[in-house]
Design a protein around this motif. Structure first.
Motif, mmCIF file in Angstrom:
data_model
loop_
_atom_site.group_PDB
_atom_site.id
_atom_site.type_symbol
_atom_site.label_atom_id
_atom_site.label_comp_id
_atom_site.label_asym_id
_atom_site.label_seq_id
_atom_site.Cartn_x
_atom_site.Cartn_y
_atom_site.Cartn_z
ATOM 1 N N SER A 19 114.575 -12.779 8.580
ATOM 2 C CA SER A 19 115.266 -13.973 9.039
ATOM 3 C C SER A 19 115.529 -13.882 10.530
ATOM 4 O O SER A 19 115.270 -14.809 11.296
ATOM 5 N N ALA A 20 116.038 -12.741 10.934
ATOM 6 C CA ALA A 20 116.386 -12.564 12.343
ATOM 7 C C ALA A 20 115.145 -12.648 13.228
ATOM 8 O O ALA A 20 115.102 -13.426 14.174
ATOM 9 N N ILE A 21 114.129 -11.856 12.887
ATOM 10 C CA ILE A 21 112.947 -11.833 13.752
ATOM 11 C C ILE A 21 112.114 -13.076 13.512
ATOM 12 O O ILE A 21 111.620 -13.296 12.419
ATOM 13 N N GLY A 22 112.004 -13.885 14.546
ATOM 14 C CA GLY A 22 111.231 -15.110 14.416
ATOM 15 C C GLY A 22 110.846 -15.620 15.782
ATOM 16 O O GLY A 22 110.752 -14.840 16.741
ATOM 17 N N GLY A 24 112.585 -16.948 17.791
ATOM 18 C CA GLY A 24 113.650 -16.600 18.720
ATOM 19 C C GLY A 24 113.354 -15.302 19.454
ATOM 20 O O GLY A 24 113.573 -15.190 20.660
ATOM 21 N N ILE A 99 118.046 -27.200 12.785
ATOM 22 C CA ILE A 99 117.180 -26.295 13.558
ATOM 23 C C ILE A 99 115.740 -26.415 13.071
ATOM 24 O O ILE A 99 114.794 -26.454 13.850
ATOM 25 N N TYR A 103 112.161 -26.346 14.940
ATOM 26 C CA TYR A 103 111.587 -25.008 14.753
ATOM 27 C C TYR A 103 110.236 -25.119 14.024
ATOM 28 O O TYR A 103 109.260 -24.466 14.381
ATOM 29 N N PHE A 223 123.208 -15.343 19.148
ATOM 30 C CA PHE A 223 123.458 -16.105 17.920
ATOM 31 C C PHE A 223 122.149 -16.524 17.267
ATOM 32 O O PHE A 223 121.951 -16.342 16.074
ATOM 33 N N SER A 225 119.028 -15.405 17.681
ATOM 34 C CA SER A 225 118.074 -14.406 17.220
ATOM 35 C C SER A 225 118.642 -13.570 16.066
ATOM 36 O O SER A 225 117.882 -13.067 15.259
ATOM 37 N N LEU A 226 119.963 -13.460 15.961
ATOM 38 C CA LEU A 226 120.499 -12.721 14.812
ATOM 39 C C LEU A 226 120.824 -13.645 13.641
ATOM 40 O O LEU A 226 121.455 -13.239 12.666
ATOM 41 N N SER A 227 120.378 -14.888 13.714
ATOM 42 C CA SER A 227 120.603 -15.863 12.627
ATOM 43 C C SER A 227 122.093 -16.008 12.297
ATOM 44 O O SER A 227 122.467 -16.126 11.130
ATOM 45 N N LEU A 228 122.925 -16.015 13.336
ATOM 46 C CA LEU A 228 124.360 -16.130 13.105
ATOM 47 C C LEU A 228 124.823 -17.571 13.294
ATOM 48 O O LEU A 228 124.236 -18.316 14.075
ATOM 49 N N ALA A 230 124.968 -20.168 11.189
ATOM 50 C CA ALA A 230 124.447 -21.265 10.371
ATOM 51 C C ALA A 230 124.384 -20.872 8.898
ATOM 52 O O ALA A 230 123.590 -21.394 8.133
ATOM 53 N N SER A 319 111.556 -16.543 8.835
ATOM 54 C CA SER A 319 112.794 -17.137 9.336
ATOM 55 C C SER A 319 113.039 -18.515 8.725
ATOM 56 O O SER A 319 114.161 -18.826 8.332
ATOM 57 N N ILE A 323 116.358 -20.196 6.933
ATOM 58 C CA ILE A 323 117.122 -21.297 7.528
ATOM 59 C C ILE A 323 117.341 -22.383 6.471
ATOM 60 O O ILE A 323 118.332 -23.094 6.489
ATOM 61 N N LEU A 389 125.795 -23.485 16.600
ATOM 62 C CA LEU A 389 125.732 -22.070 16.199
ATOM 63 C C LEU A 389 126.952 -21.308 16.699
ATOM 64 O O LEU A 389 127.541 -20.497 15.975
HETATM 65 N N1 TRP Z 1 116.698 -15.782 14.027
HETATM 66 C C1 TRP Z 1 115.545 -16.585 13.869
HETATM 67 C C2 TRP Z 1 114.631 -16.420 15.074
HETATM 68 O O1 TRP Z 1 114.884 -15.627 15.916
HETATM 69 C C3 TRP Z 1 115.863 -18.033 13.618
HETATM 70 C C4 TRP Z 1 116.882 -18.217 12.570
HETATM 71 C C5 TRP Z 1 116.796 -17.896 11.262
HETATM 72 C C6 TRP Z 1 118.161 -18.740 12.749
HETATM 73 N N2 TRP Z 1 117.951 -18.199 10.603
HETATM 74 C C7 TRP Z 1 118.815 -18.730 11.497
HETATM 75 C C8 TRP Z 1 118.794 -19.205 13.869
HETATM 76 C C9 TRP Z 1 120.114 -19.150 11.389
HETATM 77 C C10 TRP Z 1 120.100 -19.637 13.747
HETATM 78 C C11 TRP Z 1 120.751 -19.599 12.524
HETATM 79 O O2 TRP Z 1 113.646 -17.081 15.177
#
Ligand code: TRP
Length: 447
Positions: A19-22, A24, A99, A103, A223, A225-228, A230, A319, A323, A389
């Protein structure tokens, strides 16, 4: 509403990392670094991720892990107040689908570049820019088709559920992503400009570190990139075993994520230096500068281009599922409808708005879908990335830090926090994180 089966311990870590790595990490991070002077931004981002990022991740994951339901149900369960109003904090789950409307459009470009541009690389910067602008300005059909593919794949894996869909997808795509990027990194090492790539990323210009715009960019990027902010991490954590070590999970999300971001940055800026690209190329860095550079590599460039775009696509799909999942589960739970139906409903809405996002950049229709001189694409990007976010992240931070009783927090975390670590985490989540978020938020509004 619960999926039939939950994440395994490792599956949870891998999926949260997925989720985090995307986009972003690989598309947004390098271009932000390029625009914000390289090293200073990188250093700030590193510090933010390791301190606030880990703190907030543990916080959000605790809400899900102890709440054990949809985002609303999780808040409800932990809410100590009589009125039980905190469940409305789950409304920040709407940020996810918002998003996704842009995205998925960007991920659609990645598909287009994978199947088309990789075979027909541009030969000069003008042509490369023109190719990208032509896609966005004139080709609604291709973009809409790509958008549809992205949303369909995402919905399919979300409907398949956590175990049979999301976890499986991550088990396959995440190792491939790491292999591709480590391979590209070794390839970048063979260039004379490798040291320049390294220097651009790691030599901080200290005069820039306290510049408000650099601070704002670094915190927003943390926020995103760490999927925070949302509800992604809340929702995923509600599907893992209760005994999950959330502290080490958070580290396993932050550190490999940083690794990939830095790898992507060094790779891109090595290529940029070697072939005299423009490091502050902005959002077009990946789509305009890189294909040109791939062309200059000769035949091998086509392979590198395919690998790079494949890596980006894999990272993006792991990711997008994360989301979409929280809002699907939330809608299914609160509107008492089936999980598949909820997922389909939201996906259709994302597709329709995503179509307008595409139109907002198309030559003939841009005016109709632009407001205050900004395209719908930019507006949604700014509203979600800069505001929703951050406010969503602050909300969950205040809830866990101030509403949930300290004794309970101690109980929840005693398996993985030593007393000293617990104290540090409490100070961070109660004071440091909200204060820094508010200061940076002030700069954002003032700037
Ligand atoms: N973190 C993901 C990225 O870097 C995108 C993403 C996934 C995201 N879940 C999220 C961003 C929740 C904000 C909130 O591409």
């Amino acid at each position: 509403m619960k999926s039939a089966s939950n994440f395994s311990k490792f599956g949870f870590i891998l999926s949260a990392l997925g989720s985090a790595i995307g986009l972003g990490h690989i598309w947004r991070f390098p271009y932000l670094a390029g625009q914000n002077g390289g090293g200073a931004f990188v250093l700030l981002f590193l510090v933010f991720c390791i301190t606030l990022g880990v703190t907030l991740l543990v916080g959000e994951m605790l809400i899900g892990n102890k709440g054990r339901g949809s985002v609303a149900a999780s808040y409800e369960k932990l809410d100590p107040t009589k009125s039980k109003k905190w469940k409305y904090a789950s409304l920040f789950a709407i940020t996810g689908p918002l998003i996704l409307t842009f995205y998925s459009v960007v991920l659609g470009w990645v598909i287009y570049y994978f199947v088309y541009i990789s075979f027909k690389l541009p030969t000069n910067i003008k042509e490369s820019g023109a190719t990208f602008n032509d896609l966005i300005g004139n080709h609604v059909g291709v973009q809409t088709l790509s958008l549809f593919i992205v949303i369909a794949i995402t919905a399919y894996f979300v409907i398949k559920g956590v175990k049979g869909g999301i976890e499986k997808l991550n088990y396959i795509l995440m190792p491939l992503l790491f292999i591709i990027f480590i391979g590209l990194f070794f390839y970048a090492m063979t260039f004379n400009s490798f040291s320049e790539g390294l220097a651009f990323m790691f030599k901080p210009d200290f005069s820039k570190i306290l510049e408000p715009s650099v601070l704002v960019a670094a915190l927003s990027q943390m926020f995103f990139s760490l999927s925070l902010g949302a509800a992604t991490m809340i929702s995923y954590a509600s599907e893992t075993e209760e005994k999950q070590n959330l502290f080490s999970s958070a580290l396993w999300i932050v550190l490999p994520g940083l690794f990939i971001s830095l790898l992507a940055g060094v790779i891109i800026f090595t290529f940029v230096a070697e072939f005299h690209g423009n490091p502050s190329g902005g959002a077009g860095l990946v789509f305009v500068t890189l294909p040109l550079i791939f062309n200059q590599m000769g035949t091998v460039g086509h392979v590198v281009s395919l690998l790079f775009m494949a890596g980006l696509l894999f990272a993006g799909l792991t990711s997008t599922v994360s989301i979409l999942e929280p809002s699907s589960k939330l809608l299914a739970d609160r509107a008492k409808m089936s999980y598949s139906k909820a997922t389909l409903l939201i996906s259709v809405a994302i597709f329709i708005i995503g179509f307008f996002v595409i139109l907002s950049m198309n030559g003939a229709t841009a005016k109709m879908f632009s407001f205050f001189g900004k395209s719908l694409f930019d507006i949604i990007d700014i509203v979600t990335g800069n505001y929703l976010l951050t406010i969503g992240g602050l909300t969950s931070c205040v809830f866990i830090g101030w509403m949930v009783k300290k004794d309970n927090l101690k109980k929840f975390t005693k398996e993985f926090f030593s007393p000293a670590l617990f104290t540090a985490w409490i100070v961070l989540i109660r004071f440091v994180a909200p204060i820094i978020i508010l200061i940076v938020f002030y700069y954002k509004i003032a700037g």
